[in-house]
Enzyme design. Structure first.
Site, PDB file in Angstrom:
ATOM      1  N   HIS A 130      23.715  33.426 -10.578  1.00  0.00           N
ATOM      2  CA  HIS A 130      23.581  34.613 -11.419  1.00  0.00           C
ATOM      3  C   HIS A 130      23.539  34.315 -12.905  1.00  0.00           C
ATOM      4  O   HIS A 130      22.942  35.066 -13.672  1.00  0.00           O
ATOM      5  CB  HIS A 130      24.608  35.665 -11.043  1.00  0.00           C
ATOM      6  CG  HIS A 130      24.220  36.346  -9.783  1.00  0.00           C
ATOM      7  ND1 HIS A 130      24.658  35.933  -8.556  1.00  0.00           N
ATOM      8  CD2 HIS A 130      23.326  37.344  -9.549  1.00  0.00           C
ATOM      9  CE1 HIS A 130      24.090  36.663  -7.617  1.00  0.00           C
ATOM     10  NE2 HIS A 130      23.278  37.527  -8.182  1.00  0.00           N
ATOM     11  N   ARG A 153      20.953  45.468 -10.827  1.00  0.00           N
ATOM     12  CA  ARG A 153      22.164  44.892 -10.210  1.00  0.00           C
ATOM     13  C   ARG A 153      23.377  45.558 -10.858  1.00  0.00           C
ATOM     14  O   ARG A 153      23.856  45.107 -11.893  1.00  0.00           O
ATOM     15  CB  ARG A 153      22.230  43.386 -10.474  1.00  0.00           C
ATOM     16  CG  ARG A 153      21.202  42.558  -9.740  1.00  0.00           C
ATOM     17  CD  ARG A 153      21.433  41.066 -10.020  1.00  0.00           C
ATOM     18  NE  ARG A 153      20.708  40.209  -9.120  1.00  0.00           N
ATOM     19  CZ  ARG A 153      19.470  39.738  -9.332  1.00  0.00           C
ATOM     20  NH1 ARG A 153      18.823  40.049 -10.435  1.00  0.00           N
ATOM     21  NH2 ARG A 153      18.903  38.946  -8.445  1.00  0.00           N
ATOM     22  N   ARG A 184      20.600  49.352  -7.131  1.00  0.00           N
ATOM     23  CA  ARG A 184      21.290  48.794  -5.968  1.00  0.00           C
ATOM     24  C   ARG A 184      22.785  49.082  -6.081  1.00  0.00           C
ATOM     25  O   ARG A 184      23.375  48.890  -7.137  1.00  0.00           O
ATOM     26  CB  ARG A 184      21.066  47.288  -5.920  1.00  0.00           C
ATOM     27  CG  ARG A 184      21.802  46.625  -4.779  1.00  0.00           C
ATOM     28  CD  ARG A 184      21.449  45.164  -4.669  1.00  0.00           C
ATOM     29  NE  ARG A 184      22.094  44.365  -5.693  1.00  0.00           N
ATOM     30  CZ  ARG A 184      21.913  43.060  -5.833  1.00  0.00           C
ATOM     31  NH1 ARG A 184      21.066  42.423  -5.040  1.00  0.00           N
ATOM     32  NH2 ARG A 184      22.535  42.388  -6.769  1.00  0.00           N
ATOM     33  N   GLU A 209      17.798  40.782   3.126  1.00  0.00           N
ATOM     34  CA  GLU A 209      18.222  39.472   2.638  1.00  0.00           C
ATOM     35  C   GLU A 209      19.047  38.723   3.688  1.00  0.00           C
ATOM     36  O   GLU A 209      19.562  37.656   3.422  1.00  0.00           O
ATOM     37  CB  GLU A 209      18.992  39.605   1.313  1.00  0.00           C
ATOM     38  CG  GLU A 209      20.110  40.609   1.314  1.00  0.00           C
ATOM     39  CD  GLU A 209      20.713  40.856  -0.081  1.00  0.00           C
ATOM     40  OE1 GLU A 209      20.551  40.015  -0.972  1.00  0.00           O
ATOM     41  OE2 GLU A 209      21.361  41.905  -0.252  1.00  0.00           O
ATOM     42  N   ASP A 235      18.941  35.415  -1.314  1.00  0.00           N
ATOM     43  CA  ASP A 235      19.872  35.302  -0.195  1.00  0.00           C
ATOM     44  C   ASP A 235      19.143  35.043   1.118  1.00  0.00           C
ATOM     45  O   ASP A 235      19.608  34.259   1.943  1.00  0.00           O
ATOM     46  CB  ASP A 235      20.730  36.573  -0.085  1.00  0.00           C
ATOM     47  CG  ASP A 235      21.879  36.548  -1.078  1.00  0.00           C
ATOM     48  OD1 ASP A 235      22.494  35.481  -1.239  1.00  0.00           O
ATOM     49  OD2 ASP A 235      22.143  37.579  -1.718  1.00  0.00           O
ATOM     50  N   ARG A 247      23.229  28.791  -2.176  1.00  0.00           N
ATOM     51  CA  ARG A 247      22.347  28.871  -3.349  1.00  0.00           C
ATOM     52  C   ARG A 247      23.004  28.338  -4.613  1.00  0.00           C
ATOM     53  O   ARG A 247      22.347  28.151  -5.627  1.00  0.00           O
ATOM     54  CB  ARG A 247      21.842  30.316  -3.542  1.00  0.00           C
ATOM     55  CG  ARG A 247      22.904  31.301  -3.925  1.00  0.00           C
ATOM     56  CD  ARG A 247      22.429  32.737  -3.724  1.00  0.00           C
ATOM     57  NE  ARG A 247      22.039  33.387  -4.953  1.00  0.00           N
ATOM     58  CZ  ARG A 247      21.782  34.688  -5.052  1.00  0.00           C
ATOM     59  NH1 ARG A 247      21.827  35.471  -3.984  1.00  0.00           N
ATOM     60  NH2 ARG A 247      21.440  35.210  -6.190  1.00  0.00           N
ATOM     61  N   CYS A 262      12.517  41.576  -4.499  1.00  0.00           N
ATOM     62  CA  CYS A 262      13.207  41.485  -5.782  1.00  0.00           C
ATOM     63  C   CYS A 262      13.928  40.161  -5.944  1.00  0.00           C
ATOM     64  O   CYS A 262      14.642  39.940  -6.905  1.00  0.00           O
ATOM     65  CB  CYS A 262      14.171  42.650  -5.961  1.00  0.00           C
ATOM     66  SG  CYS A 262      15.397  42.748  -4.652  1.00  0.00           S
TER      67      CYS A 262
HETATM   68  C1  PEP Z   1      18.480  38.402  -3.548  1.00  0.00           C
HETATM   69  O1  PEP Z   1      19.392  38.032  -2.799  1.00  0.00           O
HETATM   70  O2  PEP Z   1      17.312  37.961  -3.467  1.00  0.00           O
HETATM   71  C2  PEP Z   1      18.724  39.383  -4.608  1.00  0.00           C
HETATM   72  C3  PEP Z   1      17.738  39.886  -5.315  1.00  0.00           C
HETATM   73  O3  PEP Z   1      20.006  39.733  -4.843  1.00  0.00           O
HETATM   74  P1  PEP Z   1      21.043  38.844  -5.655  1.00  0.00           P
HETATM   75  O4  PEP Z   1      20.281  37.715  -6.302  1.00  0.00           O
HETATM   76  O5  PEP Z   1      21.699  39.730  -6.650  1.00  0.00           O
HETATM   77  O6  PEP Z   1      21.963  38.378  -4.574  1.00  0.00           O
HETATM   78 MG    MG Z   2      21.274  39.098  -2.707  1.00  0.00          MG
END
Ligand code: PEP
Ligand code: MG
Length: 570
Positions: free
Chosen positions: A190, A297, A333, A432, A456, A466, A503
């Site tokens: 993030h 987010r 979301r 996801e 995800d 990740r 996304c």
């Molecule tokens: C994802 O998992 O691709 C996503 C967009 O959500 P985040 O990156 O916030 O987990």
């Molecule tokens: Mg995600």
């Protein structure tokens, strides 16, 4: 001699500035007896004064850049430093016990911290955290140890850190922080995602950058190719200044497309949206010509603070985004906390596998008051724009149904109490988790839309964390396994007359874009800075031509085969 370190290119652009190494201070406190206690009290007072000055600067800056709510925490810290109960107790201890200021401060603050932590009241417990933070700062001054927070930076630098938490990232001052590099993290951690929305060049996952570098050394961050150059020569600086200028020129070309819609060369229209973390990011969304917000987010509203945001705070954030987007679609979301996004004040137990644990919709369905508060704020804001609500981390149809029932329940209650709520809010899910991708045909009958969260989806399909750069080679967006899942989701949506978006970071990836266009993806949501390059790329692609190769691509053996094919054919 300069040294080049490689990492993962996390946010495009080139930064050239002095290094600022962000470290957690090591505070070792020894108890010593002191003869001249008045001098020791003066030393304590000086450390206190310096800490207060620093905190005032940080508070003012936070106020200007991040708003009053985020600055409030620093105001609370300042209050602690002016509290006579704490300050006088330290002075008395120095005087009466003839001990050094460090040990007096440490003892007194520990007593207060313990006392507040024992209390039943949440507000009082939070005061313990404030005292802990503030004492660390004062102790660091007494011990002459450098103490830094990103918010205190006031000259042009690039930040080097082992890791940046999302709340560290939120404190970065764009005026001074020209770029950053970290030891750990991947393209979809993030802090990397936030660096893109803040348009700060970044390289993550270098493994060793903090070992290699000291404060003040010149550094180049090449966020285009994922390199960090330590102590560059004049020639290297000139080369990178040239590369930076070229990148700026390219950006000027892209900027010409800012008011255009997005069509392929054979006139197929898609929607390019942007991902945001805070209402402040909307500026970048509009400046980069996005046609909507494909992912807000909301968890960042809950982070970097010490208590849950109220319904009113949330309502005003959602309303602000919806209004600023002027009727363009905004997918918000619901809370997706967990994984690398923690909320310390929820006091959730540490988990061995946080990415597989009690997070996102799982937590919201259990802690319903948190969820319902957010849903009310969203529903109330719905009259101010084109809102779509999206649930994260849906693994089963029951989870979707439960979440939707709670939403409908809150909607009914609001309407019955006379509150206006929009009657055409689409309700969709993030895809996801592989189970949901596989069951997309069933979900498609009940949801209004899908948004594929590849960050995800890839980690769960490949079983590769990740956040762990040692397994980052398994982050394989073009692996046929992933492409087949993506196709299943898009086809399932279309069969039921619904739309499918994406996304995850893959949506803005130049290698993935032709394939996604060929698969029929309707909406691509990405970092705002990727929108114009993506639009420019799509204008040069023929959907029809790509479609004729899709089966061939899905039948390929490896990700490398796919990359080679895309690079030579599209
Ligand atoms: C994802 O998992 O691709 C996503 C967009 O959500 P985040 O990156 O916030 O987990
Ligand atoms: Mg995600």
């Amino acid at each position: 001699m300069s040294e080049k370190i490689s990492g993962i290119a996390a946010s495009a652009g080139i930064a050239i500035a002095k290094a600022f190494v962000l470290q957690n201070p090591e505070l070792t406190i020894d108890k010593k007896s002191i003869k001249d206690t008045s001098k020791e009290i003066e030393r304590f007072q000086a450390a206190l004064d310096t800490s207060k000055e620093e905190l005032s600067v940080i508070k003012d800056k936070a106020n200007e850049e991040l708003g009053e709510d985020k600055a409030a925490i620093f105001a609370a810290h300042l209050l602690v430093l002016s509290d006579p109960e704490l300050v006088d107790a330290v002075k008395q201890k120095i005087e009466n016990e003839q001990v050094n200021a460090e040990s007096a401060m440490n003892d007194v603050s520990s007593t207060f911290i313990n006392m507040f932590e024992q209390m039943d009241n949440e507000y009082m417990k939070e005061r313990a955290a404030d005292i802990r933070d503030v004492s660390k700062r004062v102790l660091a001054h007494l011990l002459d140890v450098q103490f830094t927070t990103p918010a205190s930076i006031s000259e042009e630098v690039v930040i080097l850190a082992e890791d940046l938490t999302p709340s560290d990232t939120a404190q970065l001052n764009r005026q001074f922080v020209k770029g950053f590099a970290t030891d750990i993290g991947g393209r979809t951690s993030h802090s990397a995602i936030m660096s893109r929305s803040m348009e700060i060049p970044a390289v993550v996952g270098t493994k060793i950058i903090t070992e290699k570098i000291e404060n003040g050394v010149m550094v180049i961050i090449d966020g285009l190719d994922g390199h960090v150059i330590i102590d560059p020569s004049q020639d290297e600086i000139a080369t990178y200044q040239e590369k930076k200028a070229q990148y700026e020129k390219q950006k000027e070309e892209w900027a010409k497309l800012v008011n255009e819609k997005t069509f392929s060369s054979d006139d197929v229209q898609v929607e390019l949206a942007a991902n945001i973390g805070t209402p402040a990011d909307v500026k970048g969304v509009l400046a980069n010509g996005a046609e909507g917000v494909g992912l807000y987010r909301t968890e960042f509203l809950y982070m970097g603070r010490d208590q849950l945001p109220t319904e009113e705070e949330q309502f005003s954030a959602y309303k602000e985004v919806l209004e600023k987007m002027e009727g363009k679609p905004v997918v918000i979301r619901t809370l997706d906390i967990g994984g690398d996004k923690e909320l310390p004040y929820l006091n959730l137990p540490k988990e061995l596998n946080p990415f597989l644990g009690f997070r996102a919709i799982r937590l919201c369905l259990e802690e319903q008051e948190i969820f319902r508060t957010q849903l009310r704020a969203l529903l109330r804001a719905s009259k101010h724009g084109n809102l779509k609500i999206m649930f994260p981390m849906i693994a089963t149809l029951e989870e979707f149904r439960s979440a939707k029932n709670i939403l409908m329940d809150e909607k009914d209650k609001l309407i019955n109490s006379g509150t206006e709520v929009s009657d055409n809010i689409e309700v969709g899910i993030m895809v996801e988790i592989p189970s949901t991708a596989v069951m997309a045909d069933t979900f498609a009958k009940e949801v209004d839309f899908f948004s594929i969260g590849t960050n995800d989806l890839i980690q769960y399909t490949m079983a590769a964390d990740r956040m762990n750069e040692q397994v980052s080679y398994l982050y394989q967006p073009y692996n046929p396994a992933i492409l087949r899942l993506v196709k299943m989701v898009i086809d399932a949506a279309h069969k039921e007359g619904k739309w499918a978006g994406m996304c995850g970071e893959m949506a803005g990836d130049p290698i993935a874009i032709p394939i996604l266009l060929g698969l029929g993806l309707d909406e691509f949501s990405m970092s705002a800075t990727s929108v114009l390059p993506a639009r420019s790329q799509i204008r040069g692609l023929s959907k029809e031509k790509i479609s004729t190769h899709i089966n061939e691509i899905l039948e390929m053996d490896t990700m490398e085969d796919v990359i080679k094919f895309v690079e030579t054919n599209f």
